[in-house]
Write a protein that holds these residues in place. Structure first.
Motif: not given
Ligand SMILES: *[C@@H]1O[C@H](CO)[C@@H](O)[C@H](O)[C@H]1NC(C)=O
Ligand SMILES: *[C@@H]1O[C@H](CO)[C@@H](O)[C@H](O)[C@H]1NC(C)=O
Length: 425
Positions: A278-280, A302, A304-305
């Protein structure tokens, strides 16, 4: 035409698009039929070059009449998916392309795609940037290096259809305890131990050429690391540098051939297993050199963060567990806690943040390789605490059963790298 369609789209067929293209039947197809073939997402080809070459061959077969169709055909050739070198050296030099301004526009679109950063590429809404998704392309399981009992160079492949093993090109140098991934049609063997040193070197294998080449070194030396692909980047997670367990994590960008550090994990983890769901990116268990404990903790990254967060712990400590992903679930297979080598298996569901036990393997294994293919989870080799294992077994989640594969590897190996690739056509 029907026979040809069946030939091209039947996933069981062992014939190849390349052979079809040379056939009289293909060259005699009408323009509509060729367009319908090459516009299909399900076309079974090893690379988009084959489609381009097929178009050129078809046009050249009756050039005076057919060259006016070039633009209509090239609309379906996914030029952006071709390597830059091929675009410049082959496509741009092709007279049939040079003579058509519409074709040159498709070439410009492809060049633009290569120039854009990844985030902006995604925004390019063109059918030509979409990956083809052939059904059930035949797969091979590649087992790279390992300890048998010393670090070895041998690489062998298991053909799921033929149910047998064969040797392919050896690693350029001995390697065990490396991370292994399949990305962009290449196998990457990342770091590991060469028999005397933990290394930062990375070798990549091209299954089509049956050839290994070196790519950029990692920043850190790492053995018993975890490696996985997330958002098109190759991550090397934790491991052991010869003196301490590592919490550091780095990522490799294949386009720039560069490694860069990202946020470190909260815990030092050698003999760590990783997987992406799931992208993590998940880092499972391992050994924390500081507290000298095998770990039951798990954390996830994650991108993104750029943050690592602990998730639910496993029911038991596992270092050297095999970690794999099947149907959006994360499996932790075997491993050990001190001298105790496990045959137990547990599975994590990210939607519930919970681990649950599934059926035990037939054998105790640690430092085994794991990969998922055709709805099954394979575990390869490893050691049971005294012997390196040549056996392979797979888990079927619908029956909750492990089955030993009848054909063993040529040699027992633990700490080998394992990944699944498309069988070269
Ligand atoms: C990563 O974190 C961001 C900010 O909390 C969130 O919007 C995003 O869905 C997260 N990515 C995944 C793949 O869960
Ligand atoms: C291991 O790697 C080191 C550094 O790259 C090299 O000097 C050494 O010869 C290698 N050892 C073996 C056994 O390949």
């Amino acid at each position: 035409m029907l026979i040809l369609m069946d030939f091209l789209f039947n996933s069981q067929t062992e014939q190849h698009f390349a052979d079809v293209v040379l056939s009289e039947e293909f060259l005699n197809l009408g323009i509509e039929q060729v367009c319908s073939l090459i516009s299909s997402d399900k076309l079974t080809i090893s690379s988009e070059e084959k489609v381009f070459e097929a178009v050129i061959a078809w046009v050249n077969h009756d050039k005076d009449v057919r060259q006016e169709f070039m633009a209509r055909l090239m609309e379906h050739v996914r030029l952006p998916l071709l390597p830059r070198e091929y675009l410049v050296q082959r496509v741009e030099e092709e007279a049939l392309v040079k003579n058509s301004s519409a074709c040159k526009d498709y070439l410009i679109e492809a060049m633009k795609y290569h120039l854009l950063p990844t985030e902006q590429r995604i925004l390019m809404k063109s059918v030509r940037t979409r990956l083809r998704t052939p059904m059930n392309l035949p797969k091979l399981m590649v087992v790279v290096g390992g300890q048998a009992p010393k670090a070895i160079r041998s690489v062998e492949c298991y053909d799921f259809k033929e149910e047998r093993w064969h040797q392919v090109a050896e690693l350029p140098s001995r390697r065990c305890r490396a991370g292994m991934v399949y990305m962009a049609g290449l196998v990457f063997a990342v770091g590991g131990f060469n028999g005397s040193l933990r290394v930062r070197t990375v070798d990549s294998y091209d299954p089509v050429k049956d050839q290994w080449t070196s790519v950029a070194n990692m920043r850190d030396r790492r053995s018993t690391l975890g490696a996985a692909v997330l958002n098109g980047l190759l991550y090397a997670v934790g491991g052991f540098d010869g003196s301490t367990g590592l919490s550091s994590v780095e990522a490799y960008n294949i386009k720039s051939n560069e490694w860069f550090h990202v946020a470190p994990m909260n815990t030092r983890r050698s003999s760590v297993g990783v997987g992406v769901v799931g992208g993590l990116l998940y880092a499972v268990g391992g050994y924390d050199g500081a507290s000298r404990q095998c770990l039951s903790t798990v954390e996830c990254y994650n991108a993104t963060t750029n943050e690592w967060t602990y998730i639910a712990e496993m029911s038991t400590r596992r270092s050297g567990a095999g970690v794999g992903v099947l149907n959006n679930l994360l499996y932790a297979v075997g491993g050990h806690d001190g001298p105790l080598v496990r045959k137990s298996v547990e599975v994590y569901d990210p939607t519930t943040n919970a681990w649950r036990q599934v059926a035990d393997m037939n054998m105790c294994r640690r430092n085994a390789g794991v990969c998922a293919v055709n709805g099954l989870l394979y575990v390869v080799g490893g050691d049971d605490g005294s012997c390196n294992l040549a056996s392979v077994e797979y888990y079927n989640p619908t029956t909750d059963k492990w089955t030993v594969v009848s054909s063993c590897m040529s040699t027992g190996r633990s700490y080998a790298g394992v990944t699944v690739i498309d069988k070269p056509l």
